[in-house]
Enzyme design. Sequence first.
Site, PDB file in Angstrom:
ATOM      1  N   TYR A 110     -16.922   7.404  64.782  1.00  0.00           N
ATOM      2  CA  TYR A 110     -16.927   7.025  66.205  1.00  0.00           C
ATOM      3  C   TYR A 110     -17.675   5.705  66.395  1.00  0.00           C
ATOM      4  CZ  TYR A 110     -18.786   6.781  70.937  1.00  0.00           C
ATOM      5  OH  TYR A 110     -19.171   6.329  72.177  1.00  0.00           O
ATOM      6  N   LYS A 165     -16.564   1.672  67.520  1.00  0.00           N
ATOM      7  CA  LYS A 165     -17.206   0.856  68.570  1.00  0.00           C
ATOM      8  C   LYS A 165     -17.596  -0.503  67.977  1.00  0.00           C
ATOM      9  CE  LYS A 165     -17.033   3.613  72.036  1.00  0.00           C
ATOM     10  NZ  LYS A 165     -16.121   3.293  73.122  1.00  0.00           N
ATOM     11  N   SER A 208     -21.767   1.415  72.484  1.00  0.00           N
ATOM     12  CA  SER A 208     -22.718   2.520  72.427  1.00  0.00           C
ATOM     13  C   SER A 208     -23.920   2.130  71.580  1.00  0.00           C
ATOM     14  CB  SER A 208     -22.003   3.717  71.784  1.00  0.00           C
ATOM     15  OG  SER A 208     -22.934   4.705  71.438  1.00  0.00           O
TER      16      SER A 208
HETATM   17  P1  NAD Z   1     -14.813  10.526  78.762  1.00  0.00           P
HETATM   18  O1  NAD Z   1     -14.143  11.203  77.624  1.00  0.00           O
HETATM   19  O2  NAD Z   1     -15.259  11.349  79.908  1.00  0.00           O
HETATM   20  O3  NAD Z   1     -13.889   9.332  79.288  1.00  0.00           O
HETATM   21  C1  NAD Z   1     -13.022   8.636  78.463  1.00  0.00           C
HETATM   22  C2  NAD Z   1     -11.645   8.671  79.099  1.00  0.00           C
HETATM   23  O4  NAD Z   1     -10.739   7.952  78.295  1.00  0.00           O
HETATM   24  C3  NAD Z   1     -11.107  10.087  79.220  1.00  0.00           C
HETATM   25  O5  NAD Z   1     -10.736  10.313  80.572  1.00  0.00           O
HETATM   26  C4  NAD Z   1      -9.903  10.110  78.302  1.00  0.00           C
HETATM   27  O6  NAD Z   1      -8.890  10.950  78.803  1.00  0.00           O
HETATM   28  C5  NAD Z   1      -9.516   8.655  78.259  1.00  0.00           C
HETATM   29  N1  NAD Z   1      -8.814   8.233  77.042  1.00  0.00           N
HETATM   30  C6  NAD Z   1      -9.178   8.437  75.753  1.00  0.00           C
HETATM   31  N2  NAD Z   1      -8.281   7.867  74.939  1.00  0.00           N
HETATM   32  C7  NAD Z   1      -7.335   7.285  75.713  1.00  0.00           C
HETATM   33  C8  NAD Z   1      -6.149   6.554  75.460  1.00  0.00           C
HETATM   34  N3  NAD Z   1      -5.738   6.298  74.219  1.00  0.00           N
HETATM   35  N4  NAD Z   1      -5.424   6.109  76.496  1.00  0.00           N
HETATM   36  C9  NAD Z   1      -5.804   6.360  77.760  1.00  0.00           C
HETATM   37  N5  NAD Z   1      -6.909   7.057  78.059  1.00  0.00           N
HETATM   38  C10 NAD Z   1      -7.674   7.517  77.052  1.00  0.00           C
HETATM   39  O7  NAD Z   1     -16.046   9.738  78.141  1.00  0.00           O
HETATM   40  P2  NAD Z   1     -17.242   8.995  78.884  1.00  0.00           P
HETATM   41  O8  NAD Z   1     -18.481   9.741  78.594  1.00  0.00           O
HETATM   42  O9  NAD Z   1     -16.900   8.678  80.269  1.00  0.00           O
HETATM   43  O10 NAD Z   1     -17.283   7.668  78.014  1.00  0.00           O
HETATM   44  C11 NAD Z   1     -16.605   6.503  78.399  1.00  0.00           C
HETATM   45  C12 NAD Z   1     -16.763   5.471  77.323  1.00  0.00           C
HETATM   46  O11 NAD Z   1     -18.139   5.238  77.090  1.00  0.00           O
HETATM   47  C13 NAD Z   1     -16.184   5.898  75.975  1.00  0.00           C
HETATM   48  O12 NAD Z   1     -15.564   4.794  75.393  1.00  0.00           O
HETATM   49  C14 NAD Z   1     -17.394   6.317  75.190  1.00  0.00           C
HETATM   50  O13 NAD Z   1     -17.213   6.125  73.814  1.00  0.00           O
HETATM   51  C15 NAD Z   1     -18.457   5.386  75.724  1.00  0.00           C
HETATM   52  N6  NAD Z   1     -19.802   5.939  75.602  1.00  0.00           N
HETATM   53  C16 NAD Z   1     -20.085   7.153  76.114  1.00  0.00           C
HETATM   54  C17 NAD Z   1     -21.349   7.674  75.962  1.00  0.00           C
HETATM   55  C18 NAD Z   1     -21.670   9.054  76.506  1.00  0.00           C
HETATM   56  O14 NAD Z   1     -22.685   9.603  76.089  1.00  0.00           O
HETATM   57  N7  NAD Z   1     -20.904   9.601  77.417  1.00  0.00           N
HETATM   58  C19 NAD Z   1     -22.343   6.951  75.307  1.00  0.00           C
HETATM   59  C20 NAD Z   1     -22.017   5.714  74.826  1.00  0.00           C
HETATM   60  C21 NAD Z   1     -20.739   5.219  74.970  1.00  0.00           C
END
Ligand code: NAD
Length: 684
Positions: free
Chosen positions: A157, A161, A129
């Site tokens: 958080y 990362k 991120s």
């Molecule tokens: P999201 O919460 O929609 O998806 C993450 C998924 O991981 C969820 O479906 C959750 O159920 C699953 N999960 C969490 N912990 C778990 C575990 N221990 N075992 C199995 N499954 C698990 O989030 P997103 O927005 O799709 O983000 C995906 C990734 O991208 C994340 O790692 C997030 O930190 C990163 N990210 C997101 C953003 C954003 O703004 N959405 C920005 C930068 C980085």
Amino acid sequence: MALQLKWVLVTGGAGYIGSHTVVELIENGYKCVVVDNLCNSSYESIARLQVLTKTEIPFFNVDLTDEEGVAKIFQQYPIDSVIHFAGLKAVGESATIPLKYYHNNITGTLVLLETMRKFGTKKLVFSSSATVYGDATRFPDMIPIPEECPTQPTNPYGKTKLAIEEILADLHASEPEKWKFAVLRYFNPIGAHASGLIGEDPLGIPNNLLPYMAQVAVKRREKLFVFGNDYDSRDGTPIRDYIHVVDLARGHIASLKYLDQIGDKQGICRAWNLGSGTGSTVMEVYKAFCLACGIDLQFEVVGRRAGDVLNLTAKPTRALEELKWRTEMSVADACEDLWKWTTGNPFGYQVMGVVDTMFNKPGDFGSRLITVGRGSGFEASFTNVGATLVDLNVNGKSVVIGLASEAEYLDESNPYLGTTIGRYANRIYDGSFTLEGTKVQLALNEKNATLHSSLQSFHKQRFLGPLVVNPNKNEYTLKYILVDREGQFPGDVVVSVTYGINIKLQTLTVEYEGHLAKGSATVMNLTNHSYFNLNMFQNSSLNDTEFKLLSDKVLEMDSNGKPTGKIVSLENASKFISTPSGPHFDTCFVTGAEAPVDTRVNDLKPVLTAQHPLSGIKLTILTTEPSFQFYNGGPGYLKNHGERFGFCCEPGRFINAVNINEWRDAVFLKKGEVYGSRTTYKFE
Ligand code: NAD
């Protein structure tokens, strides 16, 4: 070409970015297996992905910290590479429950990496991120933010990362020729898939601007709060780099391909920014979304939020130069797609009035039993095997015969109860026909015929999906997909079965659609095989049921029981089939409708009514099809039920049409053509 055989494990694939990436992976010829513990998502997204991509997506409801559970996935699938999305992601929450964030995100990653090491999987794309940079405005010259910007996350958080980035770097350094790691630092993903079927479904109060505005637009929240309008920007609100989630998903494909093309004896661990390079202010995004939804959303400017800074825009040059990736969609595109997703799914994946259980053990999403309309007086249940109608309940009374477990549906003794019959319903005499000059021979399952496709019958195949939608409070639709590959029948076909339930009108409509995905021609005849009994709750036979047929025309059969090709009249047909303890029928009635390969051009026409004086239930069957097979249950046909316990009305094409010149065009499906039909069961 070799690329097409590669399995990619998508962790967190049920989530927002993961689900969009699964679509792109499949479109780029990869095979996907998803692991997700559903802590911030629902299985519904996987079911929808299957319908959207018409592809089976193996799904594991496993927590990444569960070593055994993760190992099982690698044992079952030859995972070539991993895209690692799974993680907790709420910045604010991470400050209140930091241990949970460190454990979930870091331990989960360690288990994943250790399992990859054991199974020899060397490639991983990691969701990092822009948060790892912290406040890049602390430097005089770091906006737009390049990958060289020193990292300094300001919340737990972001620290998880950065810690994972460092773990990856250390692991790579320990065996630099082995590991291939792509670290993707996302800026602000927004929008949804253009299909409107998948999108962001935040639990609780959305943390991000766009999902929050979407909820204001559908009146789930009162107004938008703008945190400060006294920044040194075009309109006083902070500037961020927003990126359409589909562009972001494509960035993963680009980085996977980049890792793929690095030679076997070479490793890499490198970070790339995934951003557009163009900053937009909060008010600019607000205006773009108002334009997309056609509503001037209420907003209130409140004080600045702690930790917010003026401008966090990406410098995406490295991704452009090395991954050959750049964003292609605008903030306006993302707003339009988000609005489509929001209006189609105002409560995200949650569909009101739907009960979702499992026939097998809990968590076996392949055996879903979905019930709609519970408590409404018109309730229907379906399962994936055979896209089967398991129960239809009218005013508290079941009117179709169903089974209690998936095992019973799969058992040899199941006489196709409530199921989809295909690829070719009804009989093909001698089990053979000629297609494009070649004789096709099917396995016989009757003395002189192939009934309901014999070995390649749909009734034991697991359909994908369903996509469940609730367009208004009285209606539900469930769409199931099946990809039936060449076996006894030539060509691969894709078939959809859509059930429409209208609670107010008390109607169930079944619509079939099919086309060839591979090959030049095949045959198709699809129907539903529900057994109705309108007085079942009193364990009654059909004896008191009054039937009325719209037509008394039937197909003439010769002395061997084969159709002669002639249509004849069956005198007093209605009286005949209503006769208590009367004869057994297995008869093809003619409706008089035209028979193009897609009969949905025809109007729905009533063909049969059945009424029971004791239950007071009346059923009218309307169809676009040229015929229906009427069957009222011979002796011993249905385990645990006597003869004449239920009746089937199977709308479809003429029996044995494949072998009769005047009828065969209705069942021959050529490349580019669409097969279709529609039947409605109306209850009063
Ligand atoms: P999201 O919460 O929609 O998806 C993450 C998924 O991981 C969820 O479906 C959750 O159920 C699953 N999960 C969490 N912990 C778990 C575990 N221990 N075992 C199995 N499954 C698990 O989030 P997103 O927005 O799709 O983000 C995906 C990734 O991208 C994340 O790692 C997030 O930190 C990163 N990210 C997101 C953003 C954003 O703004 N959405 C920005 C930068 C980085």
